[in-house]
Design a protein around this motif. Structure first.
Motif, short mmCIF file in Angstrom:
data_model
loop_
_atom_site.label_atom_id
_atom_site.label_comp_id
_atom_site.label_asym_id
_atom_site.label_seq_id
_atom_site.Cartn_x
_atom_site.Cartn_y
_atom_site.Cartn_z
N ALA A 249 0.84 -1.20 0.00
CA ALA A 249 0.00 0.00 0.00
C ALA A 249 0.87 1.25 0.00
CB ALA A 249 -0.92 -0.01 1.23
N TYR A 250 1.93 1.21 0.82
CA TYR A 250 2.83 2.37 0.88
C TYR A 250 3.59 2.54 -0.44
CZ TYR A 250 6.60 5.45 2.29
OH TYR A 250 7.48 6.49 2.36
N TYR A 251 4.08 1.43 -0.94
CA TYR A 251 4.85 1.47 -2.18
C TYR A 251 3.99 1.99 -3.34
CZ TYR A 251 7.64 -0.15 -6.12
OH TYR A 251 8.37 -0.20 -7.27
N ALA A 252 2.75 1.50 -3.37
CA ALA A 252 1.85 1.94 -4.44
C ALA A 252 1.59 3.43 -4.34
CB ALA A 252 0.54 1.16 -4.38
N LYS A 253 1.47 3.92 -3.12
CA LYS A 253 1.22 5.34 -2.95
C LYS A 253 2.42 6.15 -3.43
CE LYS A 253 -0.57 8.57 0.44
NZ LYS A 253 -1.94 8.92 0.13
N GLN A 254 3.61 5.68 -3.10
CA GLN A 254 4.83 6.38 -3.53
C GLN A 254 4.96 6.40 -5.05
OE1 GLN A 254 6.86 8.23 -1.54
NE2 GLN A 254 5.22 7.76 -0.10
N THR A 255 4.53 5.31 -5.68
CA THR A 255 4.68 5.25 -7.14
C THR A 255 3.39 5.64 -7.84
OG1 THR A 255 4.17 2.90 -7.02
CG2 THR A 255 6.49 3.49 -7.08
N LYS A 256 2.49 6.28 -7.08
CA LYS A 256 1.24 6.81 -7.62
C LYS A 256 0.37 5.73 -8.26
CE LYS A 256 2.60 11.41 -7.45
NZ LYS A 256 3.16 11.17 -6.11
N LYS A 257 0.40 4.55 -7.68
CA LYS A 257 -0.48 3.51 -8.20
C LYS A 257 -1.51 3.11 -7.16
CE LYS A 257 2.77 1.52 -11.46
NZ LYS A 257 3.99 0.72 -11.48
N ASP A 258 -1.60 3.92 -6.11
CA ASP A 258 -2.45 3.52 -4.98
C ASP A 258 -3.92 3.41 -5.36
OD1 ASP A 258 -1.93 6.24 -5.31
OD2 ASP A 258 -2.73 6.74 -3.34
N HIS A 259 -4.35 4.19 -6.38
CA HIS A 259 -5.76 4.08 -6.77
C HIS A 259 -6.08 2.69 -7.27
CE1 HIS A 259 -3.39 5.12 -10.30
NE2 HIS A 259 -4.33 4.56 -11.04
N LEU A 260 -5.06 1.95 -7.70
CA LEU A 260 -5.31 0.62 -8.24
C LEU A 260 -5.58 -0.42 -7.15
CD1 LEU A 260 -2.61 0.35 -11.05
CD2 LEU A 260 -5.04 0.80 -11.27
N ILE A 261 -4.78 -0.39 -6.07
CA ILE A 261 -4.89 -1.53 -5.15
C ILE A 261 -5.33 -1.19 -3.73
CG2 ILE A 261 -3.28 -3.03 -6.36
CD1 ILE A 261 -1.18 -2.23 -4.25
N ASN A 262 -5.26 0.08 -3.32
CA ASN A 262 -5.48 0.32 -1.90
C ASN A 262 -6.90 0.07 -1.43
OD1 ASN A 262 -2.84 0.82 -1.89
ND2 ASN A 262 -2.94 2.83 -0.94
N GLN A 263 -7.85 0.26 -2.34
CA GLN A 263 -9.23 -0.07 -2.03
C GLN A 263 -9.36 -1.55 -1.69
OE1 GLN A 263 -11.88 1.83 -1.98
NE2 GLN A 263 -13.47 0.26 -1.85
N LEU A 264 -8.71 -2.35 -2.53
CA LEU A 264 -8.73 -3.80 -2.37
C LEU A 264 -8.13 -4.20 -1.03
CD1 LEU A 264 -9.12 -6.44 -4.25
CD2 LEU A 264 -6.65 -6.39 -4.32
N ILE A 265 -6.98 -3.61 -0.73
CA ILE A 265 -6.26 -3.97 0.49
C ILE A 265 -7.09 -3.64 1.72
CG2 ILE A 265 -4.28 -3.32 1.91
CD1 ILE A 265 -2.63 -3.22 -0.65
N SER A 266 -7.69 -2.45 1.74
CA SER A 266 -8.40 -2.08 2.96
C SER A 266 -9.69 -2.89 3.12
CB SER A 266 -8.66 -0.59 3.02
OG SER A 266 -9.73 -0.27 2.20
N ARG A 267 -10.27 -3.30 2.03
CA ARG A 267 -11.49 -4.11 2.15
C ARG A 267 -11.21 -5.46 2.78
NH1 ARG A 267 -15.98 -2.27 0.78
NH2 ARG A 267 -17.22 -4.14 0.88
N TYR A 268 -10.06 -6.02 2.43
CA TYR A 268 -9.75 -7.31 3.02
C TYR A 268 -9.36 -7.16 4.49
CZ TYR A 268 -6.86 -11.07 4.68
OH TYR A 268 -6.31 -12.03 5.48
N LEU A 269 -8.55 -6.16 4.76
CA LEU A 269 -7.94 -6.11 6.09
C LEU A 269 -8.88 -5.62 7.18
CD1 LEU A 269 -4.40 -4.89 5.18
CD2 LEU A 269 -5.12 -7.15 5.87
#
Lengths: 450, 337
Positions: free
Chosen positions: B32-52
């Protein structure tokens, strides 16, 4: 660094427990309040109560998170700071520790389910049913952990020769004589403190904003609960005193500054000790200590003179005892007063002074919990396992405990500050008035009590 | 089977369970952090928080179960590990506390800040590193007992190649397990963009995992020959582990059957973890504590086993309910609930 590792281990354990107990107490009591509110809401078809349960739950999960992480901390610290004690405890009293984990697991699973399924069931009562395992889980956690603490006060179910432990009976260890009184006292006071805190928050909101039916119902519910639990806690306190008089007379005598064994012993409130350990400036309730100890004004109460001075706790705990009892009485008194005001039509139960006294009752109830735990723990000194092992023999010999103390101090300050600010933001950004409007646009907003 | 063997197998299962569920959680934090740094967070962070969201407390309980059970079944471990693990243990507690509470604060409280994302990512890697110290110490050579006083040899621990190889293995495994799980979860949610990203992560982290495993193996031969030899005798278990790894990789590479692929990832670690554990026997802490002489008395062992079985009867249906509600409810996974 700093003091020796025994002192620092005690300091760090006190720090963790002192912080954890706030959230543990809320964790035990608030689920019951939430469940009651939701149940009333469903039975009466009153959306105010449902909203109340929803909002309490929302705040509750934040405190649960802090409770979980600090509980994990104390669980590990027991072994890290008191390895020799845990070696014995592991042999004799690990069963309830293990069961506590199960109870908590059970609670965590259903809390997760409860939290995310408000609107998922066709019948609301199904959602309410999910709150029952949460209550059972949290209260049983408290019961199991309290048996471990009770065991430290009244160890049984094993024999110790040097460091060899034999004849282990795990069930006898759990069913030690200190357990019933302690469990009763811990659970009832946790319910009391939780109800008092919820009432305090409601009263504070009424003072700061305008009152409305939502707040009125919240206050009535939480203050009625405060009264019931304060009564239960008072009975539990009495049971505890009678247990101490019979099984741990040195602890009770230290609480009460009772030096000489005598019949018809006076109960001493506050006061000071002079150089000869004589009590001065105290309020004396004649023969009340005998009554408190055995239910008989003329019974004989063992005094401190009968014990080895090296095996007695410090006498300052007397003030904590008085403080705890008075704060308990305050909760009882204030909830009675509120309900009297509520009953008598002409009196306004929402007058500013009364509301402020209710606000005050919240933090005071938590202080009473802290006093009670310090009292219970310091009152057992110098023992960690009464009669078997002293605190000084149980601590780690690692020289780095001092550093760890500051590490955890910083952690708890951060958790406390951020936790409070998150809670404030959570409710400020979504006030009751707004949420009522959004969820239930059709119910009357004005005071419709008549 | 003696109850101490039952005990250690049950505990090892719990630790294995923690390894899997916590790795998913820890790795997700890093991604999640890495995706945010590389501006890809819109792709996966929704998914991650739904599971966790629904499972973080459950993850934590696996860990608590393990150490409480360990003290119950093998009380001597409380003494030896307690005396020596003060610093790494405390650091791990602080990291877990930061992670758990901040997770709740951000998730139930307010919106995500950068500081939070950083902590969430960093603790995800540091916690496994800190916890792996306990396994390193268990190999012996890092503890000194003089006149009944047990001390950790911090210098030895910090300069040991074995110790560092374990840390490395812990971190890369976390990322590998997590990305394989997220690939399965993204696929289930029909989230093609997220799947593309996490699938790449899974493929990327698979080879460091195998290399770190080999390195640790070799480092162990330098450190504890007896354990190493025991593991060589169990070569077929590790062979199965590598086999499962290959199947998982092949499935993920082919881009199909992500669920099955994750099952094979779990088997890969199951075999490796139990092979490691079996080779470790009979020592819980080489050479001070063994399962036999360090075990609790029979009465306690029996009581714990009974409590455990009763507890499972209570928990398994509840866990099943939770999984059905969140993990395997297709609508929830897709974000419709």
């Amino acid at each position: 660094m700093l003091a020796d590792s025994v002192t620092m281990s005690r300091a760090l354990t006190s720090l963790t427990l002192g912080f954890h107990i706030i959230f543990a107490t809320i964790g035990v009591g608030v689920p019951l309040m939430i469940s009651i509110a939701e149940f009333i809401g469903i039975k009466k078809g009153d959306p105010h109560y449902i909203l109340l349960a929803r909002r309490w739950t929302r705040g509750f999960v934040i405190t649960v998170a802090i409770g979980v992480v600090t509980g994990t901390a104390i669980g590990l610290q027991l072994s890290l700071l008191w390895p020799s004690f845990m070696q014995i405890a592991g042999n004799v009293i690990s069963l309830p520790l293990f069961m506590e984990t199960f109870a908590f697991f059970f609670e965590a699973i259903f809390l997760g389910a409860y939290l995310y399924t408000w609107d998922r069931f066709s019948k609301p009562i199904y959602h309410w049913l999910l709150s029952i395992p949460v209550i059972i889980g949290s209260t049983m956690s408290a019961v199991f952990i309290t048996t471990v603490n009770a065991f430290m006060n009244a160890p049984q179910g094993f024999e110790l020769n040097g460091r060899t432990i034999t004849s282990i009976d795990p069930i006898a260890a759990i069913l030690n004589p200190a357990a019933p009184a302690k469990i009763f006292h811990v659970v009832s006071s946790a319910y009391l403190a939780s109800a008092a805190i919820l009432a305090a928050i409601t009263a504070f909101n009424i003072i700061k904003k305008k009152s409305n039916p939502y707040y009125k119902k919240a206050l009535k519910l939480s203050m009625s609960a405060t009264l019931i639990f304060a009564l239960l806690t008072a009975i539990a306190g009495d049971v505890s005193a009678k247990y101490l008089a019979e099984h741990q007379p040195e602890k009770l005598a230290s609480y009460e500054w009772h030096f000489d064994t005598e019949t018809g012993a006076d109960l001493i409130l506050f006061g000071t000790l002079n150089d000869q350990n004589e009590v001065e400036n105290a309020i004396r309730l004649p023969k009340f200590l005998s009554f408190l100890s055995f239910g008989d004004f003329n019974s004989e109460v063992t005094g401190l003179e009968e014990f080895d001075e090296a095996l007695l706790p410090p006498l300052w705990i007397h003030y904590l005892f008085d403080g705890m009892v008075i704060l308990g009485m305050y909760a009882l008194g204030i909830s009675m007063l509120y309900l009297i005001f509520l009953r008598i039509r002409k009196w306004n139960e929402e007058n500013k002074l009364l509301l402020w006294l209710i606000v005050l009752n919240g933090p005071l109830a938590m202080i009473a919990i802290e006093f009670g735990w310090i009292l219970a723990e310091v009152g057992r000194q110098p023992w960690i396992l009464r009669g078997y092992m002293k605190v000084a023999e149980a601590a780690t010999t690692s020289p780095h405990v001092g550093w760890m103390f500051f590490l955890f101090l910083a952690l708890y300050i951060a958790l406390g500050v951020i936790g409070v600010s998150v809670l404030r933001k959570l409710f400020r950004n979504n006030p009751v008035e707004l949420e009522l409007e959004q969820r239930y646009p059709h119910i009357p907003k004005k005071d419709d009590f008549s | 089977m003696s109850y101490e063997m039952t005990g250690i197998i049950v505990l090892w299962l719990f630790l294995y369970g923690y390894l899997i569920v916590a790795s998913v959680d820890f790795g997700a934090g890093f991604f999640a952090y890495y995706a945010k740094q590389t501006k890809k967070d819109h792709l996966i962070n929704q998914l991650i928080s739904r599971y966790l969201s629904p499972v973080w407390e459950v993850t934590n309980v696996f860990f608590v179960f393990f150490f409480v059970g360990l003290i119950g079944f093998f009380p001597d471990t409380a003494y030896y590990y307690g005396q020596t693990l003060l610093i790494p243990g405390s650091i791990a507690i602080v990291l877990i506390a930061i992670r758990g509470s901040f997770y709740a604060f951000e998730n139930y409280g307010s919106k995500r800040s950068n500081v939070y994302m950083f902590l969430y990512g960093a603790t995800g890697l540091l916690i496994p590193a800190a916890l792996s110290t306990a396994l390193t110490i268990s190999e012996g050579g890092f503890i000194q007992e003089i006149n009944g006083d047990v001390r950790l040899l911090t210098g030895e621990l910090i300069t040991s190649p074995y110790s560092w190889s374990v840390v490395l293995l812990a971190i890369v495994s976390v990322l590998y397990i997590s990305s394989s799980f997220l690939a399965f979860y993204a696929n289930r949610a029909n989230d093609g963009q997220a799947l593309g990203l996490v699938r790449k992560y899974a493929l990327f982290w698979s080879f460091p995992t195998i290399i770190a495993s080999l390195t640790t193996f070799i480092a162990l031969s330098q450190h504890n020959m007896e354990h190493f030899q025991n593991m060589i005798d169990l070569w077929w278990v590790f062979g199965l582990s590598v086999g499962c790894f290959s199947i998982a990789m092949w499935l993920i590479y082919q881009g199909k059957r992500y669920g099955l692929a994750f099952v094979f990832v779990m088997f890969q670690f199951f075999f490796a973890f139990f092979g490691y554990g079996a080779g470790h026997m009979p020592y819980l802490l080489y050479p001070y504590v063994t399962v036999h002489q360090g075990a609790a008395h029979e009465a306690m062992g029996l009581a714990l086993v009974i409590a455990f079985i009763l507890g499972l009867l209570l928990l398994i249906p509840s866990l099943f309910m939770l999984m059905k509600m969140f993990l395997f409810d297709a609508d929830y996974v897709k974000g419709k609930k």
